[in-house]
Design a protein around this motif. Structure first.
Motif, PDB file in Angstrom:
ATOM      1  N   LYS A 153       0.721  -1.006  -0.001  1.00  0.00           N
ATOM      2  CA  LYS A 153       0.079  -0.043  -0.130  1.00  0.00           C
ATOM      3  C   LYS A 153       0.911   1.155   0.045  1.00  0.00           C
ATOM      4  O   LYS A 153       0.904   2.098  -0.923  1.00  0.00           O
ATOM      5  CB  LYS A 153      -1.009   0.001   1.074  1.00  0.00           C
ATOM      6  N   VAL A 154       1.771   1.285   0.802  1.00  0.00           N
ATOM      7  CA  VAL A 154       2.517   2.534   0.902  1.00  0.00           C
ATOM      8  C   VAL A 154       3.642   2.716  -0.311  1.00  0.00           C
ATOM      9  O   VAL A 154       3.979   3.485  -0.606  1.00  0.00           O
ATOM     10  CB  VAL A 154       3.427   2.650   2.147  1.00  0.00           C
ATOM     11  N   THR A 155       3.883   1.626  -1.032  1.00  0.00           N
ATOM     12  CA  THR A 155       4.656   1.708  -2.249  1.00  0.00           C
ATOM     13  C   THR A 155       3.665   1.730  -3.268  1.00  0.00           C
ATOM     14  O   THR A 155       4.146   1.917  -4.556  1.00  0.00           O
ATOM     15  CB  THR A 155       5.533   0.429  -2.118  1.00  0.00           C
TER      16      THR A 155
END
Ligand code: MOS
Length: 706
Positions: free
Chosen positions: A25-27
């Motif tokens: 998600k954060v990437t």
């Protein structure tokens, strides 16, 4: 049947663990509904009605079709026919009738998003517009009492003799509370990618329930269910708005069939206000009567809400009054009116959320009227049975209240309002009780072992930002008696097999039971039939919990909690600031303290927003929700909630499921708004019975324009 003693001590259940998909998600690797790259994909943009009631007379598609890149304009005159018995709100572009502002009257499909939008603006719609009835009022002549309300609950439950009990009470409260229309505001909008391949319909949909979207699409397009596949690998929030299919998924599937290419349809934020549900406004009268010692002798809770002309939906706001307290004389009832408005739907703790604002505010008013401590008043009125006479499977409301009072620093609180100042601020504290049903719904799961001691466990859970994938792996590892690293978990695909919605706070308990059952069966087969060694071809087992759930004893199963809140109010401006919120909850066994805490503080934060800012404004003349963006519809941001904390009291409940878990997705919002309103009363002496609590509601001169 109980689950006591049937399980080895859990190793993975109960451990705080980060989300499996956190890095994706954060990437930006995680794919949401319209992120799937498909060759030849085209884009759709809806055209919405700009009136609340009437009939479309002409749709002029020529200007749109003249634009380069516009492939099709669908409207009721040319769109594919859908099975007419379907949910009327999903029967898009089937008839010229319009029953709410924003209803879809045409859909433009084009080779780019920009061109689709431009095309939608070029479509000219003529209509015969009728007068619309869009405003909920307590004296609306169309109000009626449905026998069954949301969640299949009885509309009315009466016990004893409310009127006599209330008349005989020593201390009485009779007050009417209002909650406004609210919208869910999930980060990912309702969005779908749809394509047809060899007669099979395939969709990526932003949904909390891909199994039910599959069933709905199969019925509407008259396909056998195995020819429909719905995937939702990642979902960017739902809060109930994605609990059932909405027009976007039907429109995308229709359009994809018409143009013979994959179609992507992501609703714009403003469209979500009419096309994806909302929380109905409510008007709730609560009457409480107590004896001289502060024991409730009568409780009346009458709730009013609205639904659309298309679908009956009755928010079960009075249901919370069947659970929170023991009282001999009770009346709880619901009335609803069908208006020319978009369909309301489930929004985080439908029923319990608005209902608890009314009941728990009224309890605070009762405490003030009788000069009782609001924590002690709730403790003194604890219950052993619900209003239908069922014993609670477990109930630790009193423990939550005591633990919360201790941690919050409640003792020695001066109950008198408007007595504490810090500079220009008035300070106050409030408390409210919470509860939410602990539901478990039949689901299926499969577990597969390979010869290299690797396990693949699949359950059609929807991870809507909750950590479902992560907790399913913890549950699977325990049931298999293996390390989590040996378990691969698959969710978010209707092809896995039926599993229930990520809603009603029932996901983890329902899917987790199916996972536990499949994994235990698999372990048993490996041990009994293969002497503990997985054969080269592997072993696969499936499980279905339908019979297990039906075999459980009859109990009232609910999670409970206590919410505490400290506020400061500027009497010159009416500004309310939250200093801190503390929630203490008993939710059975907590599977993962990290994701559980996130869920709860998310719910509490949403409750703070409900208390102080969330409000969808309706233009009653046009039936249009006018605050249709994040600039005018305010939700809490970090700066609004400086300190919010949640803790769990230990709770063992042998009557739930093999994990011993209750749900926790919704209870965090229950009671939160009442705790804020009660703290505002304590700070200022002003009782605000209509949400949200704005400066105008605390400074009546502003509201009246005086
Ligand atoms: Mo919840 S309102 O059941 O997603």
């Amino acid at each position: 049947m109980t689950f006591q003693g049937t399980r080895p001590a859990p190793v993975h259940i109960g451990r705080a663990e980060p989300r499996l998909e956190a890095r994706d998600k954060v990437t930006g690797q995680a794919r949401y509904a319209v992120d799937h790259p498909l060759p030849g994909a085209v884009y759709a943009w809806p055209v919405q009605a700009t009136f609340a009631r009437g009939r479309v007379s002409t749709v002029d598609t020529a200007p749109a079709l003249a634009l380069d890149g516009v492939l099709a304009v669908l409207w009721h005159g040319n769109s594919p026919r859908l099975e007419p018995g379907s949910d009327p709100n999903l029967l898009v572009l089937q008839s010229p009738d319009v029953r709410y502002y924003g209803q879809v009257v045409a859909l433009v499909v084009a080779t780019s998003l920009e061109r689709a939008r431009e095309g939608a603006e070029a479509v000219a719609v003529e209509a015969d517009v009728e007068a619309a009835d869009t405003v909920l009022r307590a004296d609306h002549p169309g109000l009626y009492e449905p026998p069954v309300v949301n969640a299949g609950l009885p509309g009315r439950i009466d016990n004893g003799d409310f009127d006599a009990g209330f008349a005989a009470a020593d201390v009485r409260v009779d007050a009417t509370y209002r909650t406004p229309t609210e919208h869910h505001m999930a980060m990912e909008p309702h969005a779908t990618t749809a394509f047809w391949e060899r007669g099979q319909l395939h969709v990526f949909d932003a949904t909390q329930a891909s199994s039910s979207v599959r069933e709905t699409l199969a019925a509407m397009f008259e396909l056998p269910p195995q020819l429909v596949r719905v995937q939702n690998e990642h979902v960017g929030g739902g809060f109930g708005s994605k609990g059932a299919p909405w027009p976007n998924v039907v429109l995308a599937a229709m359009a994809a069939r018409c143009v013979g290419r994959p179609v992507k349809l992501a609703l714009q934020r403003s469209m979500l206000f009419s096309l994806a549900g909302y929380r109905t406004p409510t008007i709730q009268r609560v009457r409480l009567g107590a004896d001289r010692r502060g024991r409730l002798v009568a409780l009346g809770h009458e709730a009013i809400s609205q639904c659309s002309r298309l679908v009956e939906y009755t928010e079960q706001s009075a249901a919370v009054s069947r659970v929170h307290y023991g009282v001999p004389n009770l009346t709880t009832s619901h009335r609803v009116v069908a208006l020319d408005v978009p369909p309301p739907t489930w929004m985080r703790a439908p029923g319990e959320c608005p209902g608890s604002f009314a009941l728990e505010s009224a309890m605070d008013e009762l405490a003030a009227a009788g000069s009782w401590d609001p924590v002690q008043l709730r403790i003194d009125n604890d219950a052993t049975h619900d209003a239908e006479g069922l014993p609670f499977s477990s109930r630790h409301l009193v423990e939550c209240l005591r633990e919360g009072a201790e941690r919050f620093g409640w003792s020695g609180r001066d109950p008198r309002p408007a007595g504490r100042r810090e500079g220009r601020w008035l300070l106050g504290t409030g408390v409210a009780a919470s509860s939410f049903p602990a539901i478990t719904w039949p689901s299926t799961a499969t577990a597969r072992a390979t010869a290299d001691d690797h396990f693949e466990v699949a359950v059609n859970a929807a991870d809507i930002g909750t950590g479902a994938r992560t907790v399913m792996r913890q549950i699977a590892a325990d049931a298999l008696g293996t390390a989590e690293a040996c378990v691969e978990i698959r969710v978010g695909d209707s092809a896995i097999g039926f599993a229930t919605v990520a809603g009603g706070s029932m996901g983890t308990s329902s899917w987790g039971w199916a996972v536990t059952k499949a994994c235990r069966l698999l372990r048993e087969r490996i041990d009994k039939e293969h002497d503990g060694r997985v054969p080269p071809e592997g072993i696969c087992v499936s499980a279905d919990t339908t019979a297990d759930i039906a075999a459980r004893g009859e109990f009232a199963r609910h999670a409970f909690g206590a919410q505490f809140c400290a506020v400061r109010v500027d009497p010159a401006t009416g500004e309310v600031r939250l200093d801190r919120m503390l929630g203490v909850f008993a939710v059975g066994r907590v599977i993962n303290p990290t994701t559980a805490r996130s869920q709860i503080i998310g719910g509490m934060t949403m409750g703070a927003g409900m208390a102080l800012m969330e409000h969808t404004v309706l233009d009653g003349r046009r039936g249009d929700f006018v605050t249709s963006d994040l600039a005018s519809y305010h939700v809490c941001v970090n700066a609004d909630v400086p300190r919010v904390d949640a803790v769990f009291v230990p709770e063992e409940d042998p009557h739930l499921n093999p994990m011993g878990s209750k749900g926790l997705g919704e209870i965090g919002i229950v009671g939160a708004a009442a705790s804020v309103a009660n703290a505002v009363y304590h700070a200022t002496g002003q009782r605000v019975r209509s949400l949200p609590i704005t400066p105008a509601s605390l400074l009546p001169g502003y509201a009246s324009g005086a």
